[in-house]
Design a protein around this motif. Sequence first.
Motif, mmCIF file in Angstrom:
data_model
loop_
_atom_site.group_PDB
_atom_site.id
_atom_site.type_symbol
_atom_site.label_atom_id
_atom_site.label_comp_id
_atom_site.label_asym_id
_atom_site.label_seq_id
_atom_site.Cartn_x
_atom_site.Cartn_y
_atom_site.Cartn_z
ATOM 1 N N LYS A 1 33.796 29.807 36.600
ATOM 2 C CA LYS A 1 34.020 31.000 35.774
ATOM 3 C C LYS A 1 34.003 32.271 36.622
ATOM 4 O O LYS A 1 34.762 33.210 36.361
ATOM 5 C CB LYS A 1 32.970 31.065 34.664
ATOM 6 N N ASP A 2 33.142 32.289 37.650
ATOM 7 C CA ASP A 2 33.088 33.448 38.538
ATOM 8 C C ASP A 2 34.391 33.619 39.322
ATOM 9 O O ASP A 2 34.708 34.727 39.765
ATOM 10 C CB ASP A 2 31.918 33.324 39.520
ATOM 11 N N GLY B 1 37.152 33.288 37.908
ATOM 12 C CA GLY B 1 38.095 33.861 36.947
ATOM 13 C C GLY B 1 38.734 32.869 36.001
ATOM 14 O O GLY B 1 39.606 33.244 35.217
ATOM 15 N N TYR B 2 38.279 31.604 36.026
ATOM 16 C CA TYR B 2 38.873 30.591 35.149
ATOM 17 C C TYR B 2 38.009 30.445 33.898
ATOM 18 O O TYR B 2 36.787 30.277 33.988
ATOM 19 C CB TYR B 2 39.006 29.264 35.897
ATOM 20 N N THR B 3 38.640 30.505 32.748
ATOM 21 C CA THR B 3 37.896 30.572 31.487
ATOM 22 C C THR B 3 37.960 29.290 30.660
ATOM 23 O O THR B 3 37.079 29.045 29.842
ATOM 24 C CB THR B 3 38.431 31.732 30.620
ATOM 25 N N GLU B 4 38.983 28.473 30.878
ATOM 26 C CA GLU B 4 39.118 27.237 30.102
ATOM 27 C C GLU B 4 38.333 26.128 30.793
ATOM 28 O O GLU B 4 38.880 25.279 31.495
ATOM 29 C CB GLU B 4 40.590 26.857 29.951
ATOM 30 N N ARG C 1 29.530 27.636 36.264
ATOM 31 C CA ARG C 1 29.352 29.079 36.452
ATOM 32 C C ARG C 1 30.163 29.570 37.658
ATOM 33 O O ARG C 1 30.767 30.651 37.612
ATOM 34 C CB ARG C 1 27.868 29.404 36.648
ATOM 35 N N PHE D 1 38.676 22.135 34.212
ATOM 36 C CA PHE D 1 39.182 23.468 33.913
ATOM 37 C C PHE D 1 40.700 23.515 34.077
ATOM 38 O O PHE D 1 41.274 22.818 34.908
ATOM 39 C CB PHE D 1 38.502 24.551 34.764
#
Length: 384
Positions: A23-24, A26-29, A20, A39
Motif C-alpha cells: 500500500k505504501d 501506492g497500490y490499493t487493490e 502495508r 494485489f
Amino acid sequence: MDKVTLIATTTMGLEAICAREIKDLGYTEVTVENGRVLFEADLSAIPRANLWLRTADRIKVRVGEFKAFSFDELFEKTKALPWADLLPPDAEFPVIGRSVKSKLFSVSDCQAIVKKAVVESMKKKYKREWFDEDGPFFRIEIALLKDVATLTIDASGQGLHKRGYRALHNQAPLKETLAAAMIQLTTWDQDRPFADPFCGSGTLAIEAAMIGQNIAPGFNRDFVSEEWHWIGDERWNQARQEVEDLANYDQKLDIMGSDIDHRSIELAKGNAMEAGFGDLISFKQMQISDFRHKGSYGIVVANPPYGERLGERDEVEQMYRDMGRVMALHDTWSVYLLTSHEGFEKLYGKQANKKRKLYNGNIKTDYYQFFGPRPPRKEESPTI
C-alpha cells in the motif's frame, strides 16, 4: 496487457506487514491471505515490488485460477490460458508444483499435465511443433489447495531475502525478510540509536541501515523478470531510477551490533562493507552483560540464541537474566526480542507489553516487545 494480478508470498505472520508495504507503494487493490498478499497493478509494479518489498519472499504473476477435480479439467483449463501472451517461442519454462487437500494429489502428474497444456497452447499460437527452450526463464508453478488450481510465473528468480550483501553468514542466520519485519514492528526511526547485542552476521543492523536511509532492498541484485519482453527495459530503468532518487545516503544513523563471538563480528563487518555500510555501522565484540550505550531513547532489536540445542539451555537462560539486568540500566530504551524459549519473560525479569507470533524458519517463536518512554518532541525552530 495493462493490468496483472501479483502475489507477494510471505512467511506466516508477515502478511499484514507486507500488505502495508504494498500500500505504501501506492497500490490499493490489496487482499491478504495466509502466506501471501494479492494485489492488482499495472506492469510497472513487477519491477517496483521486486525492488522495494522488504518482507516478501517472492513476487509471482497469477496467470489463472480455477477449480480442478480431474486431470482432464486441469489440462483443458490450463490450455485455455493466454500463455503465448507471456512466453516467447524460445522461453525456458519448467513447471514446479504442490498440492494440499486436493483430489489431484500427485504433484508430478500435475506438473506434467500443466507442461503439456502450456506446450499445446503455444503450438496453436506460434504454429510450430517444437520449442527449444533456450531463451528467457519463466518458472511456472501449479499450486492446488482444496481443489482450486492457481497457476503463476515467478517474477523474482532467487528469493527476495537474497539482497546480495550477505556472502558470508554464521550457522543460524536470520532471514533478511524476517529481520526487516522485526524492525518495522518497532518504533525506531532514523533519529534514535539502534542496537543488536546478538548481531551474528549483522543482518538486523544492515537491514536497519537500509531502512534508515530508505535504500530499496533489491537495489544490488538482478531479477529473472528483467528478461521478460512484455515488461521491457524502460519500466525496469524507471524503477531503478526511482530507487536511486529516493535513497537518502546522507542520513546519519547510530547503529551498533555486538556479539560475544569474534568470528561473527568479522562476518558482520564484511557483510556491512559489501552492503555499503562499512563506515556507518559499528560492530564490537562484547558479551551481553557488558552492553552499554550512552544514547537515550534507543531501540534494541535482537534474535538471541534460543537454547534449543542440548547443553546450551543453562548458558542461554543466564544470558536472558543478564540482558534483563543490563536493559534495566537503559530505562529510556525499548527492547524487541525474538525467541522460542517459553520462560523468557520470567528469566528477563519483566513482562512484555506485547507479544507477536512469528516463524523463524520452521521454529515457532514469540516476538517480545518492551516499550520504553516516548522521546520528547523536538522543539521547532522559530520562523523569522
